[in-house]
Design a protein around this motif. Structure first.
Motif, PDB file in Angstrom:
ATOM      1  N   SER A  55       0.964  -1.116  -0.189  1.00 42.53           N
ATOM      2  CA  SER A  55      -0.002   0.056   0.029  1.00 42.53           C
ATOM      3  C   SER A  55       0.912   1.165  -0.060  1.00 42.53           C
ATOM      4  O   SER A  55       1.629   1.355   0.821  1.00 42.53           O
ATOM      5  CB  SER A  55      -0.952  -0.042   1.191  1.00 42.53           C
ATOM      6  OG  SER A  55      -1.729  -1.114   1.092  1.00 42.53           O
ATOM      7  N   GLY A 145       2.303   0.593   6.237  1.00 39.69           N
ATOM      8  CA  GLY A 145       2.515  -0.944   6.837  1.00 39.69           C
ATOM      9  C   GLY A 145       3.808  -1.130   6.840  1.00 39.69           C
ATOM     10  O   GLY A 145       4.914  -0.105   6.712  1.00 39.69           O
ATOM     11  N   GLU A 493      -1.947  -7.062   4.353  1.00 35.63           N
ATOM     12  CA  GLU A 493      -2.198  -5.889   3.311  1.00 35.63           C
ATOM     13  C   GLU A 493      -2.904  -6.469   2.237  1.00 35.63           C
ATOM     14  O   GLU A 493      -2.535  -7.600   1.453  1.00 35.63           O
ATOM     15  CB  GLU A 493      -1.345  -4.934   2.779  1.00 35.63           C
ATOM     16  CG  GLU A 493      -0.499  -4.414   4.245  1.00 35.63           C
ATOM     17  CD  GLU A 493      -1.010  -2.905   4.570  1.00 35.63           C
ATOM     18  OE1 GLU A 493      -1.760  -2.348   3.702  1.00 35.63           O
ATOM     19  OE2 GLU A 493      -0.649  -2.966   5.716  1.00 35.63           O
ATOM     20  N   ASN A 508      -7.640  -0.356  -0.228  1.00 34.69           N
ATOM     21  CA  ASN A 508      -6.863  -1.638   0.446  1.00 34.69           C
ATOM     22  C   ASN A 508      -7.531  -1.768   1.827  1.00 34.69           C
ATOM     23  O   ASN A 508      -7.974  -0.716   2.369  1.00 34.69           O
ATOM     24  CB  ASN A 508      -5.199  -1.355   0.503  1.00 34.69           C
ATOM     25  CG  ASN A 508      -4.963  -0.383   1.156  1.00 34.69           C
ATOM     26  OD1 ASN A 508      -5.019   0.802   0.654  1.00 34.69           O
ATOM     27  ND2 ASN A 508      -4.509  -0.505   2.415  1.00 34.69           N
ATOM     28  N   PHE A 510      -6.177  -3.475   5.723  1.00 42.03           N
ATOM     29  CA  PHE A 510      -4.979  -3.886   6.332  1.00 42.03           C
ATOM     30  C   PHE A 510      -5.254  -4.370   7.827  1.00 42.03           C
ATOM     31  O   PHE A 510      -6.374  -3.983   8.260  1.00 42.03           O
ATOM     32  CB  PHE A 510      -4.035  -2.579   6.528  1.00 42.03           C
ATOM     33  CG  PHE A 510      -4.536  -1.522   7.255  1.00 42.03           C
ATOM     34  CD1 PHE A 510      -4.410  -1.272   8.589  1.00 42.03           C
ATOM     35  CD2 PHE A 510      -5.091  -0.368   6.872  1.00 42.03           C
ATOM     36  CE1 PHE A 510      -4.881  -0.278   9.250  1.00 42.03           C
ATOM     37  CE2 PHE A 510      -5.610   0.749   7.289  1.00 42.03           C
ATOM     38  CZ  PHE A 510      -5.492   0.817   8.644  1.00 42.03           C
TER      39      PHE A 510
END
Length: 689
Positions: A55, A145, A493, A508, A510
């Motif tokens: 991401s 992330g 992710e 996305n 997570f």
């Protein structure tokens, strides 16, 4: 500064024009493109490829040029997904910090051309020491992330990878900028780009100066910086030298104000006018890059980072005209080397890199007015070595990705000669793996998923409980250095990217699960700083959506939104109270940014940008009385370009939000806030020569 100038001169003497021999059939554009690709080998090795299952958000040179009006890097990144910004002065200048997915800046890995920037001891980065750095950037990538392996301390919340100006691709010429506006703010810069010369040389040089009175009382700033990058770009070889130096001075504003103080005077600054701060920092790097053929290239970089300065802290009698002020000094030197190899052939892309560095920082303090006799003198030493290997392989429509980093670090504390304690040390070893895949469902649509683990060691502040000096009087209270264990992030992710015509989308989800997350939940030290302790289990989960759309040729729109939950399973506070399933501090459940740009023609463009940050907690106790209210801020600007000139007028907080950028809680339990400045207007003139 003299050493930097001498080093620049040495490089200029070393690179002789006769070294540049390009084939006659190569066009200038082809040469520049080839040189630019070779120039970015180190950055490519640590960044996420566009198709990587990460991401991410990348700001190009064009994006930076449209956003930039002299503000520090955190303010430049404002509006990218899941980022919140803290400004101590209430303006775009001065000490400012980034939080990513609610996690503080020390958990974000920062690099500049592959050079690690996070302080090895405390993991922090003060962009105030690099005034106007954005003026010399080519791009900035934000990975959310654990991301891909990088240099320096491992990413926990994410990473910010900065790339300086591409020398071969730059347009030849000079640029001057003059800026003025609210709060007695003035900025000026001059820069020159040579472009790629016929002899293979290219360079970029810039000098900047900034001064502002600040919005909060006695929060003025005076800053200077220089930047130079130059080198030789041959058909197969690049030798490049980069150096930047900055000096920053201000009257301090690192403490928020209570609601009662703000109600009486919104500009209130509880710190004294004679508590000042002055620091300088320098970065220099020499890089050699070699093309090993059409499939691979290798780079080796030697770098040095140094900084020094002092800041005042009121220890006692702070409300009296003659207070007890201590002047804290910090001076460090940091040397390192990075080498990277990139290989790409057919379906395979591989990057392998190593980094090693050594660092030492002196800590010493004086009690005013005696600036000759130090109360103590201690030194923190840190050594770090890491290596990583990344590979991506295309299997039809699917790209399989793997990344592993091995890292070792050692911290050694050399106490003051009269401290009454022995030297202390800690060692850590980590293995950080990541795997993932990207599926190209259609030519314009891709699906991705990844799982990664990053572990990182505690900082000096974590281990020392906020103390700057350990001796026989406080060592027993702080305890053993290993009382704070390394923390680990497990990051899952999954997302989709799509581009079709005038529409671009990334969405996305997570799931970040943490083991032994380090949080300020311990007892208060004798200077009022909470001791940091490990929390066995915690998490952050959410969804991020980032979309850009151009409905007609003259209008561009973009928006992003993050909806997130955070949870700390269980911990005992300093008073013995046990808390279960509470949200993490300064982690809003929702935040969003929107932007609209209209280009009606005749060199005119008009932009509006809004940012919403939802309510969040100021502590990890979920106490409703200790919360940061939701806020919405609206900015706008207009730019008119005419020939070689460009005039921009931009306004901040035009909706007159009376909210706060962030807050904290005092040792007495009183919430304190950092206010947003009221509506303000600034003007920027650019001239090209």
């Amino acid at each position: 500064m003299k050493r930097i100038i001498l080093a620049i001169g040495a490089v200029a003497l070393f690179v002789h024009p006769s070294m540049a021999q390009t084939p006659a059939r190569d066009t200038a554009r082809t040469r520049a493109d080839s040189a630019q690709a070779l120039e970015g080998v180190t950055v490519t090795a640590i960044r996420a490829h566009r198709d990587a299952p990460i991401s991410q958000k990348t700001l190009t040179r064009t994006d930076i040029g449209e956003r930039h009006h002299g503000q520090d890097i955190p303010l430049l990144l404002q509006g990218t997904p899941s980022l919140t910004i803290k400004s101590e002065t209430g303006t775009p200048w001065g000490y400012s910090y980034v939080r990513l997915r609610g996690m503080e800046h020390r958990r974000i890995n920062f690099t500049l051309d592959g050079i690690p920037l996070n302080d090895p001891e405390d993991h922090v980065l003060y962009f105030t020491n690099f005034p106007d750095l954005a003026n010399s950037l080519e791009s900035a990538q934000v990975q959310r992330g654990v991301g891909t392996s990088s240099t320096g301390v491992a990413a926990y919340a994410g990473s910010v990878n900065l790339e300086t100006r591409s020398l071969p691709a730059a347009r030849r010429g000079a640029e001057a900028q003059l800026q003025t506006g609210a709060f007695a703010s003035h900025r000026g810069s001059v820069a020159y780009n040579s472009g790629l010369l016929d002899n293979g040389l290219a360079f970029h040089a810039r000098a900047s100066a900034l001064r502002t009175g600040g919005y909060r009382r006695h929060a003025g700033i005076d800053a200077r910086s220089v930047f130079f990058s130059g080198g030789y770009f041959g058909p197969r070889d690049v030798i490049k030298f980069t150096a930047t130096a900055g000096v920053f001075a201000d009257t301090m504003a690192y403490t928020g104000a209570s609601e009662a103080q703000i109600a009486q005077d919104r500009r209130f600054n509880p710190l004294r006018p004679d508590e000042t701060d002055r620091f300088g920092e320098q970065v220099a790097a020499l890089t050699y890059i070699r093309s090993l053929g059409v499939a691979s290239s290798v780079s080796t970089m030697l770098y040095r980072i140094s900084a020094g300065g002092a800041f005042d802290v009121c220890i006692d009698r702070c409300d009296e005209p003659v207070a007890d002020l201590w002047k804290f000094h910090l001076d460090f030197g940091w040397y390192g080397a990075t080498s990277a190899w990139n290989f790409e052939r057919g379906h395979l892309r591989t990057s392998v890199g190593v980094n090693a560095n050594t660092y030492a920082r002196d800590h010493y303090v004086y009690a005013r007015p005696d600036l000759a006799t130090a109360l103590y003198f201690n030194t923190g030493h840190k050594r770090d070595a890491s290596g990583f290997a990344k590979a991506a392989y295309d299997l039809g429509r699917t790209t399989v990705f793997g990344d592993v980093q091995a890292r070792t670090a050692r911290f050694r504390y050399a106490p003051d000669a009269n401290a009454g304690i022995d030297e202390l040390s800690m060692d850590w070893t980590f293995l950080n793996p990541k795997v993932g895949l990207t599926y190209h469902a259609r030519r314009v649509v891709s699906l991705y998923g990844s799982y990664g683990i990053n572990s990182r060691e505690p900082s000096r502040e974590d281990m020392f409980g906020g103390h700057d000096n350990l001796d026989a009087s406080n060592a027993a209270f702080v305890g053993a250095l290993d009382r704070v264990a390394p923390e680990r992030a497990h990051d899952l992710e999954a997302g989709i990217t799509a581009e079709h015509g005038s529409l671009a989308l990334q969405a996305n989800v997570f799931d970040m699960r943490f083991r032994n997350e380090i949080l300020p939940i311990g007892e208060l030290s004798d200077i009022g700083t909470p001791l940091r302790k490990n929390v066995p289990a915690s998490y952050r989960r959410g969804i991020e959506v980032d979309v850009a759309f151009r409905p007609v040729r003259t209008i561009e729109t973009s928006a992003n939104v993050t909806i997130m939950t955070s949870n700390i399973r269980e911990f005992a506070d300093r008073d013995g109270t046990t808390y279960r399933n509470v949200p993490a501090l300064l982690t809003p459940r929702m935040q969003s940014a929107q932007q609209l740009t209209w280009r009606p023609g005749a060199g005119l463009s008009i932009t509006t940008a809004g940012r919403y940050v939802g309510r969040s907690q100021l502590t990890n106790t979920n106490n409703p009385a200790l919360a940061l209210p939701a806020t919405y801020v609206l900015d706008a600007g207009a730019t008119w370009a005419y020939g070689r000139y460009e005039l921009t007028a931009f306004g901040h907080n035009l909706g007159h939000s009376r909210g706060y950028s962030t807050g904290n809680v005092s040792s007495s339990g009183t919430p304190r806030y950092f206010v947003l400045a009221p509506p303000s207007l600034h003007f920027l003139l650019k001239a090209l020569f």
